[in-house]
Structure formats: structure tokens, C-alpha cells
Scaffold this active site. Structure first.
Site, short mmCIF file in Angstrom:
data_model
loop_
_atom_site.label_atom_id
_atom_site.label_comp_id
_atom_site.label_asym_id
_atom_site.label_seq_id
_atom_site.Cartn_x
_atom_site.Cartn_y
_atom_site.Cartn_z
N ASP A 1 16.06 -4.15 -8.52
CA ASP A 1 14.71 -4.17 -8.16
C ASP A 1 13.72 -3.02 -8.79
O ASP A 1 12.94 -2.07 -8.32
CB ASP A 1 14.30 -4.01 -6.65
CG ASP A 1 12.93 -4.68 -6.20
OD1 ASP A 1 12.38 -5.39 -7.22
OD2 ASP A 1 12.39 -4.44 -5.17
N GLY B 1 6.21 -2.39 4.44
CA GLY B 1 6.07 -3.65 3.46
C GLY B 1 6.86 -4.65 4.43
O GLY B 1 6.91 -4.65 5.68
N GLY C 1 3.27 4.25 4.56
CA GLY C 1 3.53 2.83 4.13
C GLY C 1 4.18 1.84 4.85
O GLY C 1 4.77 1.93 5.90
N GLY D 1 9.90 -3.21 6.48
CA GLY D 1 10.09 -1.82 7.42
C GLY D 1 8.81 -1.14 7.15
O GLY D 1 8.36 -1.42 6.00
N VAL E 1 7.39 3.24 6.93
CA VAL E 1 7.69 4.40 6.24
C VAL E 1 6.75 5.39 6.90
O VAL E 1 5.52 5.48 6.97
CB VAL E 1 7.96 4.57 4.66
CG1 VAL E 1 8.39 6.06 4.40
CG2 VAL E 1 8.50 3.54 4.11
N LYS F 1 12.31 5.96 7.04
CA LYS F 1 12.12 4.32 7.04
C LYS F 1 12.59 3.80 8.23
O LYS F 1 13.74 3.64 8.47
CB LYS F 1 13.01 4.13 5.78
CG LYS F 1 12.50 2.35 5.49
CD LYS F 1 13.11 2.02 4.17
CE LYS F 1 12.99 2.58 2.98
NZ LYS F 1 13.76 2.06 1.70
#
Length: 845
Positions: A642, A525, A523, A528, A530, A545
């Protein structure tokens, strides 16, 4: 144009993308007319119609695309793709037709021969009309995460001409259609990085021209039928890594051109008989093989016949215990990367084993049982070596007779976790070098500098040497001092907050993630990336991460996230295993939760069918318990800020775990709220008082939880501009349906509910609406919500009665705090830096 003509085009340009555009009409050219192939333009218009429904800023992402009603027969001034207008990513070919007797008009037929749409932010699906582009030779649609749904069976209609099918990095799901096998002319298939699941039902033998097949990073599983991948004489690259395939390895002996084979991170099992798997007659073609992270058994496979291999990775299988295989010597001329981690290798590292490996860059033998003495002199002369890692073995001694530790430092030799590294004295510089990767020659930091000063007066050249030595000494001293200062800051920060997270070295995490390679990335974003990695001999996976660092001030924010997550332990909160801090690196090591996030299961049209109502109710309860722990049990209290579906990770049993604490905030127990000028989180989940006034309390999380509940019930996102106007905003629509006594219209059509389940659904909707009230003090606490979900409290009885009356139910009064005061708090945003460091804020109503 016809099959033969297109094959000639492919032969002319090879398998590269065809960049064929029209020559613009110029003065003096004879009159020309153009006719599009019968179905091509219709197919383009259908693609435009589908993607125009929801793709943001379509004019930018598909520049030039628009609806053109009349383009069948065109002249110079007709606005059609590839002629007078350029449509982004649309590739065309024109073919001159024979001139009819008596006519001076030159006629051309126009064919759409390629689409190349990369990172275009496309949303929606790939419509069946893609099959109308029957002239397409190259179909490249990549990097569009919101392009979802199954692949349409109509792809088979491209079988006469399609040469390249590249759909990697999208969000396609469902099974790979078996009709894909009819694409008999295809040479390259890349479906990697999507969300395909189920067994592989495509008989690739029909693709006699297939050269590249990449299905990596999906969720495909089960056994692969042996015959499906046989008789592929042109196959060069096969990548099935990072799936869930099982069963024995398949026969590729009829693929003599095979160059790269990657089957890593699956569950392939059984003994490995290379003569029954790989071609031996043309063994010189095979360059890279990766069978790591499976459950292969039997004797360690012998690759000595494949002497041109450059990369071998057999890590983390279940081969029989054995010494380091001597047949590796036959690969010395070409081998660059050798990874044999976690393979029960034992015995002493063979003397002079690597001295002729002139191209070796990486040797990883971590998590084995290699013992005895390791002679650094055997590797010190290798010209290309970048990393030699033998962590967590049984090496008891290291021999080195060289004069400079700097020579070791450049190779990245790592022996951490061996008995040799158990105790390190301050003056044991060799151990510091190979155990901690701090390689400083003793003469630069000892009294040797005094003797160097004595030599300074002997000659001018020695003076220059002394200056050089002094400069190097200062550089080492400064670097060492900065590293010590950074580590001291880290230790002091953790000590002040009474937490003790595990501190990993950067090399440990680099080795665990295969040097942060793309194949381990799960992943990425805005803040950062992962990676999935393995830290221990038993190959327990972790999620690493790696933050994108923009400035040095982010160290405090980073450490705050470590403190927050380390301090909390709960089954519904993701567990932090440790962290790493280096000059330019910030890394967090989490437990690996292996079933994607809630948004994947909830909003994917196929996946959400797996989420039965009992599973969804359990997710509601689990997230509520996690939030209750943050708000009531953590010391001090924590506001997540969040809460959303993509931050709820799911394990294999669909147990939810709240993740991503980058925006989390410590909250004093004695206060009810704070006022902040910085608003962080995700649009659509913000509480009104937080978005407009910066008023922050645990009721901000409660509001976000209410949004999440409605998403779980409805199976759709809070904001969906594809819906009719009254239904775009899920929360407003839910309140409207409540006022109309029609809340069951919210329920996901994929759900089939019993009467008892309908009652539970109504309860969840009612709780959601209570959480979404405008005034924060009217929202229930998470403790009250958990109690209601578990049946020990009934929020609905009093709460829904007052939902439209503006009163606070007395049941909740004991669960809120209303003190006023002023206090200084730490606010942070380690994943985004949204908040600054300490600031004075005001508490009160």
C-alpha cells in the site's frame, strides 16, 4: 431585507441555525409571486458550479442542487430553491412586500439566510462568489476533508448579517485572512480541524458580539498580538489548542463572560500572572481551563479565586518544583477533572486532601515526584471518582484498611511506575489491583471458599449468599482465565517470531491520550483512529492507533502487524514503540512524526510550494531506501502492498518515513512470487498482474513506487477527473508524453528548476516509467533504483533503450529470483482484514 430586519431575525431565533422554509402554496391562497434577493441566487449557482467539477455523486451529497437559469421572478410552478424544490442545506426566509394599490397579487422577497452542509464529501474550494450571499446569517460547511484552498477574502462581504461562521473539519489552508475582522455581527467562529498556517493577523476586537472562537487543530504559529483578543466582552469560549502559537499568554481580563479557555498543545511561554490574564471580578463564570503541553514557567498558578472551575489541566509545563498546591481545596464544590501531569510536584500526597471533592471524576498526577505513603481510604468514598492515576512517581507504600478490593477496582486507581510496584508477589492482591488494575478479592480465589461452604448449611439466606459468592467467583475466574489466555496467545505469537515489543497497559494509553479525547485525535480512517499522546515524564509524543475491532479473529492479524513493524528498523520506516491488547481493544504505539504526510505537502496547492526539487528528490531517495530495506534486508522479506503518498509521513526536515503496515506481507526469500485470491491496497497504485491475476511479488511495490514518483514530479494525484481526458490517468499520460519526447510537461508548475535539476527530473521520470512496465520481471528492483539515484548505477542507459522492446535488461538479471515451488505462508491485513489467515498459495512464473 436589510440589516435591521435580519438583526430582528437573529434576536428572535438566537444564534441557532435558522430552519426557515417556505410554506407550500395551498388551494385557496391568494395569487403570489416571489423575487429573490439580487445576488443570492447567483452566489448559489457559483457554489454549485465549483463543487460540481469534482464532488463525487453530487446528486446525493447536494440533493436538489442544479443549474437554474431563470429564478429571479418566480411563480408557483417555477423550480427554484426553497419554493417548489428543496435544495439540501439551503435555508430561506421570505418577506412580504407591501401590496401595491389596485393589485391583488401578493409579492414576497426571498432571502438565502443560511447554508448547512455537513459531511457532504464536497471537493474543490470555497469560491469568491460566497460573498454574494449577503443575506446569510448562518454559514455552516463542515466535515469535508477535500474542501481545500484558502478562505476567500470575499467572506467580508457577509459582514452585515453573518452570525455563525462554522467551517470546522475541512481541508482549508493558507493563512486566515485578516479581513475576517470586518465580520462585525458574527457571534460564533469555528475554523478548527483545518490546515491553516502562519501567524494570526485578525484583530478580533472589531467583533464586539463574538461569543465563541475556535481555531484549534491547525498549524497556526507565532506570537499573538496582545491587543487582538482584548475588549471581547461577550466572549464565552476560546479554543486555540493544538497549534504552534508561542510567546506570552495574552490579556483576557476584559472578557468577564469567559467560560472555557483551551490553549493546550502550543508553545506559550513565560510566567503566569492570572490577575493579568483572567477577569477576577466575574471569576465565577470560568468553568474550564486547559494550559497543558506548553512551556510556561514561574510559580504554579493559583486558581483559588475561580471557585466554579470544573476542569483544570496544567500538565507538562515547566513550573517551579512545588508540593501539591493546597489552594485546590477551595475548588472542592465543583471540580470534576484535575490534571497536573509532568509538573515537578513533590512531597507526600496530603492526608484527607480529596475527601470533600464530591464531584471529582478524574485526578491525573502522573510523571511527578510525589513520594511517601498513599492512603487509599482518602479517595475510596468519593462518589463520582472514575480515574485516579499517579503513574511514574516515587510512592513507596500504599495503605488500605478496607475489606474489599472491588471498591478500589471501580475507581481505576493506577500507581504503575512507582517504587511500590517494582516487585509484585503472586499473593499481593493490593499491588495487583493498584499496579496492574487486576482487582480480585482474595477470598474469592483462596481457601476462603471452603469456609464459605461451611456456612451454607446454617440458613436459607446464607445459602443464597453462598450462591452469589460462587457466581461472582466464577465470573472473576472466567474473566481472569480469558485475560490470561489472551496474554499467553500474545506472548506465544511474539516468541515464535522472536520479537519483543513493549506491551503497554490500556490505562497507560488512555491516560496518555486524555482518555482518547477528540482534542488529541490527529486522524481517522476506515480501520481506526490515531491519537497524539505523551507517555513519559519528558513528554516525548507518540501516535496511538486505536483499531476498530469487528471480530475476535482480528487478533492474529493485529499481532502480525506488530511483528512486521517491530522486526524492522530503518530511518525511512516508521518506528513502532509497542502495543496493547485487551478484550475489546487493539492499540499500536508509533513514534510521532510531526509534519503530516506527503499527500498533504504534495497535493495542497499552497503546501507544495514548500517542496523544492531538492526536497522532492530526497523524498524519492528516502522512500526507495525504505522499500529496499523491506525487500532485501528484512528477514523474512516484506511486501508493503500500500505504497502511496498518504502513507509516507514527513518529519520536520522533510525526511520520509513509510507508515501503515496493515496490509504488509511476509515473503519467503527463496520464492519469486505468489498467487493470491485476495487483492488489497489502493486503486490507482495496483500493479496490473496483481489486480487481474492476484500475482504478488516485490515488483508490486515497485509499480506503486513508480506511480508515487510521477506524483512527486507532477504535484498531482494519479487519478484526477478534473483534468482533460488525456491527462486523467497520470501514468498513461506520462507514457504518452515519453513517446512524444515531451516528458517535462509533467513537471509541477510550482517548481523552478535549474538545468542540473532538469536532468534529475528526467532521471526520476525515466525510473518511474521503468517501474510502471506491464511485465513485473521488466521492472527494476529497489536495490537497482537506489543505486541509480545515488549515482553508482545507470538504469536509464540500458533500461530506456529497451522500454518499448519488451526485453529484460541484463543489468537487472542478477537482482531477481526465478525459483519455482509451493509453500504455505501467513497473509494478513491487520488494518482492514483484507486477507485471511494461513492459505496455500503457488509460487512460480
Amino acid at each position: 431585507m436589510g440589516h435591521i430586519a435580519l438583526r430582528q431575525v437573529v434576536a428572535l431565533w438566537g444564534s441557532a441555525m435558522l430552519l426557515i422554509h417556505f410554506v407550500q402554496h395551498t388551494q385557496g391562497s391568494p395569487p403570489q409571486s416571489y423575487t429573490y434577493a439580487t445576488t443570492d441566487l447567483y452566489g448559489l449557482q457559483q457554489l454549485y458550479s465549483e463543487w460540481n467539477k469534482s464532488t463525487p455523486d453530487l446528486g446525493k451529497n447536494l440533493a436538489g442542487w442544479r443549474y437554474i437559469p431563470h429564478c429571479q421572478e418566480i411563480t408557483f410552478d417555477t423550480p427554484c430553491p426553497c419554493f417548489t424544490e428543496s435544495w439540501q442545506g439551503v435555508l430561506c426566509l421570505r418577506q412580504e412586500q407591501p401590496l401595491e394599490p389596485g393589485l391583488i397579487l401578493q409579492n414576497f422577497t426571498v432571502y438565502i439566510v443560511g447554508l448547512a452542509l455537513t459531511d457532504a464529501s464536497l471537493t474543490g474550494s470555497l469560491p469568491p462568489a460566497i460573498g454574494n450571499l449577503s443575506s446569510v446569517v448562518s454559514l455552516i460547511i463542515t466535515g469535508n476533508k477535500d474542501l481545500r484552498g484558502p478562505l476567500p477574502p470575499e467572506l467580508q462581504l457577509l459582514r452585515n448579517n453573518l452570525n455563525v461562521l462554522d467551517l470546522h473539519g475541512n481541508g482549508f489552508n493558507g493563512s486566515i485572512p485578516k479581513t475576517l475582522a470586518t465580520l462585525g455581527e458574527v457571534q460564533e467562529i469555528d475554523l478548527s480541524g483545518n490546515k491553516f498556517r502562519g501567524s494570526l493577523r485578525v484583530d478580533f476586537r472589531q467583533m464586539v458580539w463574538l461569543r465563541t472562537l475556535n481555531l484549534s487543530r491547525n498549524s497556526l504559529g507565532g506570537n499573538i498580538k496582545q491587543e487582538y483578543l482584548q475588549d471581547l466582552p461577550q466572549l464565552i469560549t476560546l479554543d486555540l489548542s493544538s497549534n504552534k502559537f508561542s510567546g506570552p499568554l495574552f490579556n483576557l481580563t476584559k472578557s468577564p463572560s469567559l467560560n472555557t479557555l483551551n490553549l493546550s498543545f502550543n508553545s506559550f511561554s513565560g510566567e503566569v500572572s492570572l490577575s493579568n490574564i483572567l477577569n477576577t471580578t466575574n471569576s465565577f463564570n470560568l468553568k474550564e481551563i486547559d494550559l497543558s503541553n506548553n512551556t510556561l514557567t514561574g510559580l504554579f498558578p493559583d486558581f483559588s479565586l475561580w471557585t466554579n472551575l470544573t476542569v483544570i489541566d496544567l500538565s507538562y509545563n515547566q513550573f517551579q518544583a512545588a508540593p501539591i498546591p493546597v489552594w485546590f481545596k477551595s475548588l472542592k464544590k465543583n471540580l470534576q477533572v484535575l490534571r497536573l501531569k509532568g509538573n515537578n510536584l513533590f512531597g507526600q500526597f496530603p492526608d484527607h486532601f480529596l475527601q470533600d471533592f464530591l464531584h471529582l471524576k478524574i485526578l491525573a498526577l502522573d510523571n511527578n515526584h510525589i513520594s511517601g505513603t498513599f492512603d487509599i481510604g482518602d479517595v475510596i468514598g468519593l462518589p463520582m471518582l472514575e480515574l485516579l492515576s499517579m503513574t511514574n512517581n516515587n510512592i513507596t507504600d500504599v495503605f488500605y484498611n478496607g475489606s474489599s478490593l472491588n471498591a478500589i477496582g471501580k475507581f481505576g486507581i493506577n500507581l504503575r511506575g512507582n517504587p511500590y510496584c517494582a516487585q509484585i508477589s503472586q499473593d499481593d492482591y493490593l499491588k495487583h489491583c493498584v499496579c496492574q488494575q487486576i482487582c480480585i478479592d482474595p477470598e474469592f480465589i483462596s481457601n476462603g471458599s471452603k469456609s464459605a461452604l461451611a456456612v451454607i448449611a446454617t440458613s436459607a439466606s446464607s445459602s443464597l449468599l453462598a450462591i452469589i459468592i460462587l457466581i461472582i467467583s466464577l465470573v472473576f475466574w472466567k474473566t481472569r482465565r480469558e485475560n490470561r489466555k489472551l496474554q499467553l496467545q500474545v506472548q506465544q505469537h511474539f516468541a515464535e517470531r522472536d520479537v519483543k515489543p513493549t506491551i503497554f497497559t490500556f490505562n497507560e494509553l488512555r491516560n496518555a491520550t486524555e482518555d482518547f479525547s477528540e482534542k488529541t485525535k490527529i486522524g481517522e480512517g476506515s480501520f481506526g483512529a490515531v491519537y497524539k499522546g505523551y507517555l513519559q515524564a519528558n513528554a516525548i509524543p507518540v501516535a496511538v492507533k486505536q483499531l476498530f475491532i469487528k471480530n475476535q479473529q482480528s487478533i492474529t492479524e493485529f499481532l502480525n502487524e506488530v511483528v512486521v513493524v517491530t522486526a524492522i528498523k530503518h530511518r525511512n520506516l516508521v518506528n513502532l514503540r509497542g502495543c496493547c491488547v485487551r478484550e475489546d481493544q487493539r492499540l499500536l504505539v508509533y513514534e510521532y512524526v510531526d509534519n503530516n504526510d506527503l499527500s498533504h505537502h504534495l497535493f495542497d496547492s499552497k503546501e507544495n510550494q514548500r517542496l523544492t526539487w531538492p526536497a522532492r528528490f530526497n523524498i524519492c531517495l528516502g522512500v526507495a531506501k525504505g522499500l529496499q530495506h523491506l525487500h532485501a534486508s528484512a528477514q523474512p522479506r516484506i511486501i508493503h502492498r500500500d505504497i502511496k503518498a498518504s502513507n509516507i509521513l514527513m518529519d520536520q526536515d522533510f525526511q520520509p518515513k513509510i507508515a501503515d503496515f496493515g496490509l504488509a506481507l511476509f515473503f519467503p526469500d527463496e520464492e519469486s512470487h505468489i498467487i493470491t485470491s485476495d487483492v488489497a491496497g489502493t486503486r490507482g497504485y495496483w500493479a496490473p498482474e496483481y489486480a487481474t491475476m492476484g500475482k504478488l511479488s516485490e515488483k508490486v511495490d515497485v509499480y506503486s513506487f513508480g506511480v508515487l514518483l510521477l506524483e512527486i514530479v507532477s504535484g498531482r494525484k494519479n487519478l484526477d477527473y478534473n483534468m482533460p481526458e488525456p491527462e486523467v490517468y497520470l501514468c498513461q499520460w506520462g507514457r504518452k508524453l515519453y513517446d512524444e519526447s515531451n516528458v517535462m510537461k509533467l513537471v509541477d508548475p510550482a517548481l523552478s528548476l535549474s538545468k542540473e535539476e532538469e536532468t534529475e527530473v528526467r532521471r526520476i521520470i525515466n525510473i518511474a516509467l521503468l517501474c510502471l512496465q506491464l511485465e513485473p520481471e521488466r521492472r527494476p528492483t529497489m536495490a537497482a533504483i537506489v543505486a541509480t539515484l545515488q549515482g553508482s548505477l545507470n538504469l536509464e542507459a540500458e533500461g530506456m533503450k529497451h522500454l518499448s522492446q519488451g526485453r529484460i535488461p541484463s543489468t537487472w538479471q542478477s537482482l531477481t529470483s526465478e525459483d519455482d515451488s509451493t509453500v504455505e505462508v501467513d497473509s494478513f491485513g491487520a488494518m482492514g482484514g483484507t486477507l485471511g489467515s494461513s492459505s496455500v498459495v503457488t509460487f512460480g512464473r
